[in-house]
Design an enzyme around this catalytic site. Structure first.
Site, PDB file in Angstrom:
ATOM      1  N   HIS A  17       0.836  -1.213   0.000  1.00 12.76           N
ATOM      2  CA  HIS A  17       0.000   0.000   0.000  1.00 12.76           C
ATOM      3  C   HIS A  17       0.870   1.263   0.000  1.00 12.76           C
ATOM      4  O   HIS A  17       2.057   1.233   0.318  1.00 12.76           O
ATOM      5  CB  HIS A  17      -0.926   0.006   1.214  1.00 12.76           C
ATOM      6  CG  HIS A  17      -0.185   0.027   2.522  1.00 12.76           C
ATOM      7  ND1 HIS A  17       0.406   1.161   3.043  1.00 12.76           N
ATOM      8  CD2 HIS A  17       0.090  -0.961   3.409  1.00 12.76           C
ATOM      9  CE1 HIS A  17       0.990   0.886   4.183  1.00 12.76           C
ATOM     10  NE2 HIS A  17       0.823  -0.413   4.428  1.00 12.76           N
ATOM     11  N   GLU A  90      -2.874  -7.353   6.904  1.00 13.00           N
ATOM     12  CA  GLU A  90      -1.585  -7.208   7.586  1.00 13.00           C
ATOM     13  C   GLU A  90      -1.470  -8.173   8.765  1.00 13.00           C
ATOM     14  O   GLU A  90      -2.469  -8.665   9.298  1.00 13.00           O
ATOM     15  CB  GLU A  90      -1.440  -5.760   8.075  1.00 13.00           C
ATOM     16  CG  GLU A  90      -0.165  -5.435   8.862  1.00 13.00           C
ATOM     17  CD  GLU A  90       1.132  -5.664   8.100  1.00 13.00           C
ATOM     18  OE1 GLU A  90       1.417  -6.842   7.754  1.00 13.00           O
ATOM     19  OE2 GLU A  90       1.865  -4.682   7.878  1.00 13.00           O
TER      20      GLU A  90
END
Length: 211
Positions: A17, A90
């Site tokens: 990201h 994550e």
């Protein structure tokens, strides 16, 4: 006679990201709902432009906000759909989530030293091990590749998963985790090869360098 292909065929473009405020200060954001900075949005747009000519059919993404935001920007540039893949989330950071690296080092000195030197051995309540993260990430990309059915696709995820995937694809030990550099919005190519899979950074043919 069977012929070995001249090189691997790209199957999956794996992106980290874009930049967040936590990235700038060394905070373990974990699964928080943090958004991209303006720079992070620009990085995502640049990644979309880099992928534009590659025939990407879809963008898969972690469900976490910063990854979804990155994926949406990339997908708009490509004119393709965004699909959520929970396995790309994550690492669960447990008691470290939301803390600065310096705070973790002060509160968990023994565990932090282990994380820096032998990260595969670290175990904490509520925190995923690298073995678990790598297994989850591997299963996620295998699901994505099956769904892609030979078409190139992209997947937006997080630094821990990119590192674990890279080490798996290159046949390297998890204790090499700290050496894998994964800048924000960097793009890796995870591809099928004659002897399994391989993974390189799109702009570095020899793979990412140590950070």
């Amino acid at each position: 006679m069977n012929r070995t292909p001249a090189g691997p065929r790209p199957a999956l473009y794996v992106l980290r990201h874009g930049e967040t405020a936590s990235n700038l200060v060394g905070r373990y954001a974990g699964r928080s709902d943090e958004t991209l900075t303006l720079q992070g949005e620009a990085q995502a747009a640049q990644a979309g432009e880099r992928l534009r000519a590659l025939g990407i059919a879809a963008v898969y993404t972690s469900p976490i906000v910063r990854a979804r935001q990155t994926a949406e920007i990339v997908a708009r540039a490509l004119g393709v759909p965004v699909r959520i893949e929970d396995g790309l989330a994550e690492m669960a950071m447990g008691p470290w989530e939301g803390l600065l690296e310096d705070e973790v080092a002060a509160r968990y000195p023994v565990e932090f030293q282990l994380w820096r030197t032998r990260p595969s051995l670290l175990r904490l309540p509520g925190r995923e091990s690298l073995v678990d993260v790598q297994t989850r990430a591997r299963h996620a990309v295998q699901r994505i590749m099956r769904q892609a059915a030979g078409r190139p696709v992209a997947a937006v995820t997080h630094v821990a998963l990119v590192r674990c995937l890279y080490l798996w694809a290159r046949g390297l030990p998890l204790d090499d985790y700290p050496t894998v550099g994964v800048p924000n919005a960097s793009i890796f190519v995870l591809a099928a090869a004659s002897d399994g899979v391989t993974m390189v950074r799109l702009d570095e043919h020899d793979g990412p360098q140590a950070s």
